[in-house]
Design a protein around this motif. Sequence first.
Motif, PDB file in Angstrom:
ATOM      1  N   ALA A 188      42.096  52.967  51.993  1.00  0.00           N
ATOM      2  CA  ALA A 188      42.759  52.528  50.766  1.00  0.00           C
ATOM      3  C   ALA A 188      42.325  53.399  49.583  1.00  0.00           C
ATOM      4  O   ALA A 188      41.434  54.245  49.691  1.00  0.00           O
ATOM      5  N   PHE A 189      42.966  53.167  48.434  1.00  0.00           N
ATOM      6  CA  PHE A 189      42.627  53.920  47.225  1.00  0.00           C
ATOM      7  C   PHE A 189      41.164  53.748  46.853  1.00  0.00           C
ATOM      8  O   PHE A 189      40.521  54.704  46.393  1.00  0.00           O
ATOM      9  N   ASP A 190      40.639  52.552  47.040  1.00  0.00           N
ATOM     10  CA  ASP A 190      39.238  52.314  46.673  1.00  0.00           C
ATOM     11  C   ASP A 190      38.310  53.270  47.421  1.00  0.00           C
ATOM     12  O   ASP A 190      37.320  53.746  46.861  1.00  0.00           O
ATOM     13  N   LEU A 191      38.620  53.573  48.677  1.00  0.00           N
ATOM     14  CA  LEU A 191      37.824  54.540  49.429  1.00  0.00           C
ATOM     15  C   LEU A 191      37.956  55.923  48.804  1.00  0.00           C
ATOM     16  O   LEU A 191      36.958  56.634  48.650  1.00  0.00           O
ATOM     17  N   CYS A 192      39.178  56.309  48.448  1.00  0.00           N
ATOM     18  CA  CYS A 192      39.384  57.609  47.792  1.00  0.00           C
ATOM     19  C   CYS A 192      38.527  57.712  46.534  1.00  0.00           C
ATOM     20  O   CYS A 192      37.862  58.732  46.290  1.00  0.00           O
ATOM     21  N   GLN A 193      38.542  56.658  45.743  1.00  0.00           N
ATOM     22  CA  GLN A 193      37.787  56.653  44.498  1.00  0.00           C
ATOM     23  C   GLN A 193      36.285  56.708  44.764  1.00  0.00           C
ATOM     24  O   GLN A 193      35.543  57.420  44.080  1.00  0.00           O
ATOM     25  N   ASP A 194      35.833  55.984  45.770  1.00  0.00           N
ATOM     26  CA  ASP A 194      34.412  56.002  46.121  1.00  0.00           C
ATOM     27  C   ASP A 194      33.971  57.385  46.596  1.00  0.00           C
ATOM     28  O   ASP A 194      32.862  57.847  46.273  1.00  0.00           O
ATOM     29  N   LEU A 195      34.820  58.058  47.377  1.00  0.00           N
ATOM     30  CA  LEU A 195      34.483  59.395  47.867  1.00  0.00           C
ATOM     31  C   LEU A 195      34.340  60.382  46.718  1.00  0.00           C
ATOM     32  O   LEU A 195      33.438  61.228  46.710  1.00  0.00           O
ATOM     33  N   GLU A 286      40.090  33.679  34.549  1.00  0.00           N
ATOM     34  CA  GLU A 286      40.197  32.264  34.903  1.00  0.00           C
ATOM     35  C   GLU A 286      38.837  31.648  35.220  1.00  0.00           C
ATOM     36  O   GLU A 286      38.618  30.456  34.974  1.00  0.00           O
ATOM     37  N   THR A 287      37.917  32.449  35.753  1.00  0.00           N
ATOM     38  CA  THR A 287      36.660  31.886  36.282  1.00  0.00           C
ATOM     39  C   THR A 287      35.404  32.408  35.592  1.00  0.00           C
ATOM     40  O   THR A 287      34.330  31.839  35.759  1.00  0.00           O
ATOM     41  N   GLU A 288      35.532  33.507  34.844  1.00  0.00           N
ATOM     42  CA  GLU A 288      34.407  34.207  34.213  1.00  0.00           C
ATOM     43  C   GLU A 288      33.501  34.862  35.257  1.00  0.00           C
ATOM     44  O   GLU A 288      32.384  35.272  34.959  1.00  0.00           O
ATOM     45  N   LYS A 289      33.990  34.997  36.472  1.00  0.00           N
ATOM     46  CA  LYS A 289      33.237  35.682  37.524  1.00  0.00           C
ATOM     47  C   LYS A 289      33.984  36.958  37.903  1.00  0.00           C
ATOM     48  O   LYS A 289      35.145  36.901  38.318  1.00  0.00           O
ATOM     49  N   TYR A 290      33.311  38.109  37.722  1.00  0.00           N
ATOM     50  CA  TYR A 290      33.944  39.390  38.035  1.00  0.00           C
ATOM     51  C   TYR A 290      33.522  39.808  39.436  1.00  0.00           C
ATOM     52  O   TYR A 290      32.361  40.139  39.681  1.00  0.00           O
ATOM     53  N   GLU A 291      34.469  39.783  40.365  1.00  0.00           N
ATOM     54  CA  GLU A 291      34.158  40.029  41.772  1.00  0.00           C
ATOM     55  C   GLU A 291      35.143  41.038  42.363  1.00  0.00           C
ATOM     56  O   GLU A 291      36.224  40.663  42.825  1.00  0.00           O
ATOM     57  N   PRO A 292      34.808  42.341  42.319  1.00  0.00           N
ATOM     58  CA  PRO A 292      35.669  43.348  42.949  1.00  0.00           C
ATOM     59  C   PRO A 292      35.890  43.039  44.428  1.00  0.00           C
ATOM     60  O   PRO A 292      34.993  42.522  45.104  1.00  0.00           O
ATOM     61  N   LYS A 293      37.086  43.353  44.904  1.00  0.00           N
ATOM     62  CA  LYS A 293      37.446  43.061  46.293  1.00  0.00           C
ATOM     63  C   LYS A 293      38.180  44.255  46.884  1.00  0.00           C
ATOM     64  O   LYS A 293      38.706  45.093  46.142  1.00  0.00           O
ATOM     65  N   PRO A 294      38.245  44.353  48.196  1.00  0.00           N
ATOM     66  CA  PRO A 294      39.054  45.415  48.804  1.00  0.00           C
ATOM     67  C   PRO A 294      40.503  45.313  48.328  1.00  0.00           C
ATOM     68  O   PRO A 294      41.043  44.212  48.201  1.00  0.00           O
ATOM     69  N   SER A 295      41.113  46.455  48.057  1.00  0.00           N
ATOM     70  CA  SER A 295      42.482  46.424  47.530  1.00  0.00           C
ATOM     71  C   SER A 295      43.471  46.014  48.615  1.00  0.00           C
ATOM     72  O   SER A 295      43.254  46.207  49.808  1.00  0.00           O
ATOM     73  N   VAL A 296      44.578  45.433  48.159  1.00  0.00           N
ATOM     74  CA  VAL A 296      45.655  44.976  49.031  1.00  0.00           C
ATOM     75  C   VAL A 296      46.867  45.873  48.787  1.00  0.00           C
ATOM     76  O   VAL A 296      47.214  46.173  47.639  1.00  0.00           O
ATOM     77  N   GLN A 297      47.526  46.308  49.828  1.00  0.00           N
ATOM     78  CA  GLN A 297      48.692  47.172  49.682  1.00  0.00           C
ATOM     79  C   GLN A 297      49.897  46.362  49.206  1.00  0.00           C
ATOM     80  O   GLN A 297      50.186  45.288  49.733  1.00  0.00           O
ATOM     81  N   ASP A 304      47.281  49.268  43.111  1.00  0.00           N
ATOM     82  CA  ASP A 304      46.510  48.720  44.230  1.00  0.00           C
ATOM     83  C   ASP A 304      45.048  49.136  44.099  1.00  0.00           C
ATOM     84  O   ASP A 304      44.544  50.023  44.802  1.00  0.00           O
ATOM     85  N   VAL A 305      44.362  48.486  43.184  1.00  0.00           N
ATOM     86  CA  VAL A 305      42.974  48.812  42.868  1.00  0.00           C
ATOM     87  C   VAL A 305      42.156  47.526  42.918  1.00  0.00           C
ATOM     88  O   VAL A 305      42.462  46.562  42.207  1.00  0.00           O
TER      89      VAL A 305
END
Length: 431
Positions: A188-195, A286-297, A304-305
């Motif tokens: 996914a894009f997140d992998l591209c960005q991490d690389l 909505e929750t005040e909790k910031y929780e990054p997750k794997p992107s969904v296509q 899709d980030v």
Amino acid sequence: MKYFSLKDKSHSSTFENAVLKGLAPNKALYFPEVIPKLPKSFFERLNTLSHTEIGFEVIKQYVGDEIPVSELKNIVEKTLNFDFPVVPVEENIKCLELFHGPTLAFKDVGAKFMAGSLGYFLKKGNVGKITVLVATSGDTGGAVANGFIGVEGVDVVILYPKGKVSDIQERQLTTLGKNIMALEVDGAFDLCQDLVKQAFQDEEIQKERQLTSANSINVARWLPQMFYYFLAYKQLPSEEKKLVFSVPSGNFGNICAGFLAREMGLPIDHFVAANNANRVVTDYLETEKYEPKPSVQTVSNAMDVGNPSNFVRVQELFNNEFNGLKSNLSSYSFDDETTKAAIKDVYGRTGYTLDPHGAVGYLGLKCFLNQHPEYNGVFLETAHPVKFLETVEEATGDQLDLPSSVKDLLNLEKKSLPIKDYKELKEFLLK
């Protein structure tokens, strides 16, 4: 203007260094030490100013004397040499079209400005050859490829997620050749960005190549996006209602630039971050909790980030204070079926054709206006519908006319190198 690291405010950088390096140490983003206020006289004469005059007045404070005035005006003129129309769609709702540039996407502005800035710094002779390493979820790659094609002293390496960009998007970044190389990442894009981020921290690579990024993490890509909001405001009638902009949001560089424009004095009352199924910020508000997750296509793939890099800049603008941010930013999330239904509905009622990203922006604006009818709304249409041909034609039931630039692409051969992990990226960069 100096820039500091969002992970170490004692670290200071010039504009040139921030552009050349892309990231601060520890994978941190750069942020301007001061957000200048534009004088009242600028807004009083806004209607009389050209694109170039507006862009120059907005950006010059962030560049300072590091690029001469004549050169900076030339860069801005080349950056803003197409239209940015505000189009009425329905009552109380207008669309800011950002797809009239060479690659039919809003990222043409940042890519062209960065290419001009980087080209100037290279001409000064203080820097040898440089490699622009960039990840794309769709439109960034084509815009960067077009902006940097043939720029002397610059190699461009673009990472894109296999099977997760549209055919036209892929062609825009894989068919130019010359100094442009596309790497097709199995992920996914997140992998591209991490690389990309990992490569920036790799000392072995840094000894062989000087890297910079052309994602919106780079200040020269991020800051020019302020231009959109000033150029849109110039076209809006003077009304007593409050003004809200709804921005289709993926990596959050665009909406963050909008907040920056407001800090400089542009009278925007509120922003809407319109998300697709990748709803990290919607959930956070909505929750005040910031929780990054794997992107969904999704069909709005440029958004899709799962871990938007620029959101830390948005938080910095509000001193990392949740309530202040929440009172100025609303966010809504929409799935693909709702997005495609909006394309069909708006086309059927008004004749206006949305792309999937603009449809998400439209939906976000509608939700906000339903709750706040005292506002006038503008949503951003960030890409030409033709870049998402299958989705749009299926939703509208009509064929789209192909621009000549797209027809030309269809006859070109796609060339890319498949990679699956950081080891393969490193091997490529060290070759």
